[in-house]
Design a protein around this motif. Structure first.
Motif, short mmCIF file in Angstrom:
data_model
loop_
_atom_site.label_atom_id
_atom_site.label_comp_id
_atom_site.label_asym_id
_atom_site.label_seq_id
_atom_site.Cartn_x
_atom_site.Cartn_y
_atom_site.Cartn_z
N GLY A 39 74.82 -41.34 7.76
CA GLY A 39 73.81 -42.34 8.03
C GLY A 39 72.42 -41.80 7.79
N ILE A 49 64.26 -49.37 -11.20
CA ILE A 49 62.87 -48.90 -11.18
C ILE A 49 62.39 -48.56 -12.58
CG2 ILE A 49 61.39 -47.04 -10.37
CD1 ILE A 49 62.87 -47.13 -7.77
N THR A 60 76.12 -43.96 -1.67
CA THR A 60 74.88 -43.28 -2.08
C THR A 60 74.70 -43.35 -3.59
OG1 THR A 60 76.16 -41.29 -1.98
CG2 THR A 60 74.68 -41.70 -0.17
N LEU A 81 67.55 -41.19 1.65
CA LEU A 81 67.60 -41.79 0.31
C LEU A 81 66.79 -43.08 0.26
CD1 LEU A 81 71.26 -41.43 -0.92
CD2 LEU A 81 69.19 -40.51 -1.91
N ILE A 82 66.97 -43.89 1.30
CA ILE A 82 66.26 -45.16 1.30
C ILE A 82 64.76 -44.94 1.32
CG2 ILE A 82 65.78 -47.20 2.70
CD1 ILE A 82 68.68 -47.17 3.52
N TYR A 85 79.46 -50.20 7.13
CA TYR A 85 79.57 -48.79 7.50
C TYR A 85 79.74 -48.64 8.99
CZ TYR A 85 78.06 -44.01 8.41
OH TYR A 85 77.99 -42.74 8.84
N VAL A 140 71.64 -39.29 5.87
CA VAL A 140 71.47 -39.05 4.42
C VAL A 140 71.02 -40.34 3.75
CG1 VAL A 140 72.70 -38.54 2.31
CG2 VAL A 140 73.14 -37.20 4.34
N MET A 141 71.68 -41.42 4.11
CA MET A 141 71.30 -42.70 3.54
C MET A 141 69.86 -43.04 3.88
SD MET A 141 73.31 -44.20 1.55
CE MET A 141 72.67 -45.82 1.44
N GLU A 172 69.06 -48.31 -8.08
CA GLU A 172 67.60 -48.22 -8.00
C GLU A 172 67.02 -47.48 -9.20
OE1 GLU A 172 65.47 -49.67 -5.85
OE2 GLU A 172 67.28 -50.74 -5.30
N PHE A 183 73.82 -46.85 -4.66
CA PHE A 183 72.44 -47.23 -4.39
C PHE A 183 71.47 -46.52 -5.33
CE2 PHE A 183 68.57 -46.66 -1.71
CZ PHE A 183 68.18 -47.96 -1.75
N ILE A 184 71.70 -45.21 -5.49
CA ILE A 184 70.78 -44.45 -6.35
C ILE A 184 70.86 -44.95 -7.78
CG2 ILE A 184 70.36 -42.19 -7.36
CD1 ILE A 184 70.95 -40.98 -4.76
N LEU A 223 81.44 -44.33 4.05
CA LEU A 223 80.59 -44.92 3.01
C LEU A 223 81.29 -44.99 1.66
CD1 LEU A 223 77.09 -43.41 3.77
CD2 LEU A 223 77.68 -45.81 3.66
N VAL A 274 63.62 -43.86 -2.20
CA VAL A 274 63.64 -44.95 -3.16
C VAL A 274 62.55 -45.95 -2.86
CG1 VAL A 274 64.99 -46.94 -3.86
CG2 VAL A 274 66.02 -44.72 -3.82
N LEU A 318 71.91 -53.21 0.89
CA LEU A 318 71.86 -52.09 1.85
C LEU A 318 72.25 -52.55 3.22
CD1 LEU A 318 68.70 -50.04 1.02
CD2 LEU A 318 71.04 -49.28 1.12
#
Lengths: 463, 491, 102
Positions: free
Chosen positions: C60, A126, A115, C66-67, A171, C62-63, A122, A118-119, A177, C70, A164
């Motif tokens: 899963g 962005i 997480t 998030l996706i 995963y 949560v992801m 991005e 990814f955050i 994760l 975003v 992803l």
């Protein structure tokens, strides 16, 4: 007093960001915003030195290794915001976006969980889209910026999709994760899906780092954006993505020998073609774009070595190489944003009108080329020793060839600088802040090249 | 400490003359000259020290530089490097005096480059740490590139690039070889070191040793240059300013000869000896090829280039036969050949000034016209073809004599090459100085004082080395005996 | 009750993913390109949800959230870009961009 001093740098950046947003909405004074940004960055830079212990959360890990890169990222963000202060006059939003992107980069470096990874990625990209497409009310440049922005945006979000999807497949297979829990080997009972996942992750690595089959957007991106922002892209994004992927790959399954061979071929192709494509360019920023591709090719060889056997020397190599690369790139882009022209013919005979700038640029280019007396040479020595140590002969030879080609095109630029032509005086403010920054960078590069021992032993602490 | 000064003086001098250019051109000229004079005095002092010690190493200096890789700032000077250093300092002095008249644009930058070339060459000769050797070997290329590309004549950019590519390939091969050597030594001993003295005793496997020796050989053969790898030299010589090419012949070639002697024979004596016959065959091809092509050249400078390729074949044979006689001959030959070709290059520059051409076809009948030039040219050409009484003769003779015991056939074949040398040099004299006068626009400028001085100093040195070669033998005998003993062990 | 084999899920999401990639490569209209990006993101989000369910973890989902967030942010930037494109070129066709070459 403070319980977790480890997250101070990033929280100071957050506070700066909030202050910036509030101030911008009340008072749009360029200088004030600039000063707030600089102070925020400096405070978070200083707060790194408060950190003594490593921190291990499920989402982030703060150890010496990631602190070193936090430091590098903050330094380059500082430099880039100073460059953009002199380059643009009315640009309050740029600082906000830079800070935002820096937070993302730091989060990326600290992340050990999908997480945060990814955050961070991005958040960084962005904010970068905004920076790339920053319009300057100049038709030609604006169109270039738009084009490079669209290219970057589409490709970079595609790369995140690949990442992803690959992570999702992994995963499913491992049920976790966090990177740290992927203690597994790729043996017979791994399914096809896991291999697809790893391949997808590697493809996204290729896009983000612009390794050769996925490189096509990089030179356009470098050409289209403003020099300060290009400096930001060339340093911060490359560092953070590389480091995060290092962390990911360190704990990913041992890539099978087939994949390792593929990586070897890719890195050889990247080194050779990255250098060859730069030969015929006439735009300084495009040349630097191709040279960044080649430089990441050199770094990729380190990853191949890492797949065989991990040791401290590899981390040291990466630290030293990224340090020298960052400083040199910052210096070159500083000069470009000072001169504010990127066509190569403009630089003809720079030595006769501005000798000090020409000498500084020469030092930077020599350092990129990896010539003795400069910091870049030490980095090249590390890369060579690393390839030798793991007996990667093909890679060694291709590094040698690529390096010589590289020296050739850097020398083409340098010989342009010293051409004896009559030209009009350049008009720019030599007393600006950037000039002294660039001067100090070049001094540092020389000192590093001549007396590397102290800095090496300092960096060994962080690896 | 004296060695450290010796190393840094040319670099500092170069910076000084670059910075003095803004104030006054004369200052930068003077500072360059002054630097060279200091260097000359220092090197003569080192020679004096050398004659009074029994040690192989005259002076040593060692301090740590990069602890991480076991790299030391390890400088030492022995007979071989001392004679080479002396030669390069003398040539550097001469080229600086020459350039007072010739170079008119960007003077400070020119002296900066020239002095940096000299400084890095001296660094190559003094370095006893392979990293340091590599360091100076790489630095040397860049000022040379600038000199060619800025002060050269037509097509200078392409020529500079050609030179650059060739030397860069040589540098990369050298880099990979040295690093491989160090890492394989690290695997055996567990100690990361770049020092020459500890790598001499490295236990390297035979196969790896042969590969490494070949790497060194190829890298130095490009710089020498030897037959298949020579094509950069004629172009670079033809398109160079006369003082640049003086440096080229004089100095760049000698570093390669020195490298062959020091690294190939010193580090891999056994492998070098097993490779020696092949190296000598390459040398013979080089002798004949260079001589034949020199005969057919029309440009004086290209002719000089091919003649130097031909002569380097002898040096290669001398070095690889590796006994005391032939090694001394090789050093002697390098020194005197360098001096005589430098003299001829200067003369061709002077001829260009008067006739405005380097083309032999437009010359002729110059004898008795241009003052002292034909006289000097005749004696220098005779020196090149190896007339007794000049150092070239002593060198060739010793090389062949030393080689005869070991490889008689090769000696016989290569000594026949001397005839070709005589033919092309006499042909040159004949076409340029005798016969009918072809050039109408002859400017009858007499030599000025400094030019006469330079040429007579060169001639004097050549004759000294011819009539009393013992001076140079005394300088280098100790270290040569050391190297030869080491290789003798493997016969 | 028999479950659907888990491989089918992957095949479905992979098909969606490739639809996204090919759309991105073939179509020239910028709006369609954004739609394709969305499809790609959502196909991976689908795998997250399914595998989260498979392991009985909330990660899963949560992801997935998030996706979604975003993706919304990315598309909003993309739409801003699109407006600029329309202003400057009067077209949505990205082939009209050909300034940067080399």
């Amino acid at each position: 007093m403070i319980k977790n001093a480890q997250i101070l740098p990033i929280s100071f950046l957050f506070i700066t960001l909030i202050i910036l947003i509030i101030t911008i909405s009340f008072n749009r004074k360029n200088l004030i915003i600039f000063i707030i940004t600089i102070i925020g960055l400096l405070i978070s830079l200083l707060s790194i030195f408060l950190i003594k212990h490593t921190l291990f959360y499920p989402l982030i890990m703060i150890d010496n290794y990631s602190l070193f890169y936090t430091f590098l990222i903050l330094i380059s963000a500082l430099y880039c915001s100073i460059f953009s202060y002199t380059y643009l006059n009315k640009n309050e939003e740029v600082y906000m976006l830079i800070i935002c992107s820096t937070i993302g980069a730091i989060l990326l470096v600290l992340s050990i969980h999908m997480t945060t990874f990814f955050i961070g990625l991005e958040l960084m990209s962005i904010a970068l889209y905004g920076l790339i497409i920053y319009l300057r009310n100049d038709k030609d440049n604006d169109l270039k910026a738009l084009e490079s922005g669209i290219k970057y945006m589409v490709l970079s979000s595609m790369a995140s999709c690949f990442l992803l999807f690959g992570m999702a497949l992994l995963y499913f297979y491992y049920g976790n994760l966090t990177f740290t829990n992927y203690y597994f080997k790729l043996d017979d009972n791994t399914t096809l899906w896991t291999i697809i996942g790893i391949v997808l992750i590697l493809i996204s690595l290729g896009f983000k780092l612009s390794i050769i089959p996925f490189h096509s957007y990089t030179p356009d991106l470098y050409e289209g954006t403003m020099p300060p922002i290009t400096a930001f892209i060339a340093t911060v994004t490359k560092i953070s993505v590389f480091v995060a992927f290092m962390r990911l790959l360190m704990i990913l399954p041992n890539i099978t020998s087939f994949l390792n061979n593929v990586l070897t071929i890719i890195s050889i192709v990247t080194i050779l073609f990255g250098n060859i494509l730069a030969l015929k360019q006439n735009n300084l920023k495009r040349i630097l774009g191709y040279s960044s591709i080649a430089n990441l090719g050199y770094l990729l060889t380190v990853i191949i070595a890492m797949q065989m056997h991990i040791c401290k020397f590899i981390l040291e190599t990466i630290n030293i190489y990224l340090l020298t690369y960052t400083l040199t790139t910052l210096g070159i882009f500083g000069i470009i944003s000072l001169i504010n022209n990127e066509t190569l013919s403009f630089y003809k005979g720079l030595f006769w009108s501005k000798p000090d700038l020409a000498i500084v640029l020469t030092i930077m280019l020599l350092s990129l080329a990896g010539i003795p007396l400069t910091a870049g040479f030490i980095g090249k020595v590390y890369i060579f020793l690393n390839a030798l140590n793991y007996q990667l002969w093909f890679i060694l030879i291709s590094i040698g060839i690529g390096n010589s080609i590289g020296i050739y095109y850097y020398f083409r630029i340098i010989s342009f600088l010293y051409m004896n032509v009559n030209k009009k005086q350049l008009i720019f403010d030599l007393n600006s802040f950037v000039y002294y920054l660039v001067l100090s960078l070049s001094l540092f590069i020389l000192v590093f090249g001549l007396f590397p021992q102290n800095i090496i032993s300092l960096i060994r602490v962080f690896s | 400490m004296i060695l450290l000064c010796f190393l840094f003086i040319p670099f500092i001098g170069g910076l000084l003359s670059l910075s003095f250019e803004k104030i006054n051109i004369k200052y930068s000229r003077c500072s360059a000259l002054f630097t060279m004079i200091i260097l000359l005095v220092l090197s003569i002092y080192l020679c004096y020290l050398n004659l009074n010690t029994t040690n192989i190493w005259v002076v040593k200096y060692r301090t740590i530089w990069i602890d991480r890789f076991g790299i030391y700032l390890n400088l030492a000077v022995d007979g071989i490097s001392l004679s080479m250093v002396l030669l390069s300092v003398v040539l550097g002095l001469l080229s600086i005096i020459c350039s007072f008249k010739e170079i008119n644009k960007c003077i400070g930058l020119f002296y900066f480059n020239l002095l940096w070339i000299l400084g890095s060459i001296i660094g190559v000769f003094l370095a006893m740490d392979l990293f340091l050797f590599l360091f100076f070997w790489e630095i040397m290329i860049f000022p040379m590139y600038f000199i060619i590309s800025m002060w050269g004549s037509a097509y200078k950019e392409q020529i500079a690039i050609k030179f650059f590519i060739y030397t860069q390939i040589s540098g990369v091969i050298l880099l990979i070889t040295i690093f491989t050597l160090v890492v394989s030594n690290f695997y055996v001993t567990g100690k990361l070191t770049f020092e020459y003295q500890s790598l001499v005793n490295a236990q390297i496997g035979d196969k790896v040793g042969v590969l490494l020796m070949l790497g060194l050989f190829i890298s130095f053969a490009i710089k020498l240059p030897i037959f298949p790898l020579h094509t950069w030299l004629p172009d670079v010589m033809a398109k160079n300013p006369k003082y640049g090419s003086l440096d080229l012949i004089g100095i760049l070639i000698k570093t390669a000869a020195y490298g062959l002697l020091r690294l190939n024979l010193g580090l891999f004596p056994k492998q070098s000896l097993s490779f020696a016959p092949y190296a000598m065959i390459v040398g013979i091809i080089s002798i004949y090829y260079g001589a034949v092509l020199a005969f057919s050249q029309r440009n004086i400078k290209r002719l000089m280039a091919y003649s130097s390729i031909s002569h380097m074949g002898y040096v290669l044979i001398g070095i690889f036969s590796s006994n005391i006689l032939s090694l001394q001959g090789a050093i002697m030959f390098v020194i005197s050949n360098t001096l005589s070709s430098a003299g001829l290059i200067i003369i061709s520059g002077l001829l260009y000034e008067r006739l405005n051409t380097f083309d032999i076809r437009f010359m002729g009948g110059l004898f008795g016209k241009l003052g002292a030039i034909p006289g000097f040219a005749l004696s220098l050409t005779l020196a090149v073809l190896g007339l007794p009484g000049t150092g070239n003769f002593i060198g060739e003779f010793l090389i062949l004599l030393g080689n005869f015991k070991l490889y008689p056939k090769i000696t016989i074949i290569s000594s026949l090459g001397l005839i070709l040398t005589a033919i092309y040099s006499l042909n040159l004299i004949h076409k340029v100085y005798y016969g009918k006068t072809k050039n109408k626009a002859l400017k009858n400028i007499f030599l000025n004082f400094s030019e006469v001085n330079i040429l007579s100093i060169i001639l004097f040195l050549i004759f000294i080395s011819g009539f009393y070669p013992q001076i140079i033998f005394d300088l280098s005998i100790k270290s040569i005996t050391n190297i030869a003993q080491k290789t003798m062990f493997f016969y | 009750m028999t479950l659907i084999p888990i491989d089918y899920v992957f095949i479905l999401s992979l098909i969606l993913f490739f639809i996204g990639i090919f759309g991105l490569l073939i179509r020239r209209n910028i709006i369609v390109i954004f739609i394709c990006l969305e499809i790609m993101l959502n196909s991976s989000a689908y795998v997250y949800v399914i595998s989260g369910e498979y392991w009985g973890q909330p990660d899963g989902q949560v992801m997935f959230i998030l996706i979604m967030t975003v993706a919304a942010a990315e598309i909003s930037i993309g739409l801003a870009l699109l407006i600029q494109l329309q202003k400057n070129l009067k077209s949505f066709d990205i082939d009209k961009f050909s300034r940067l070459k080399g």
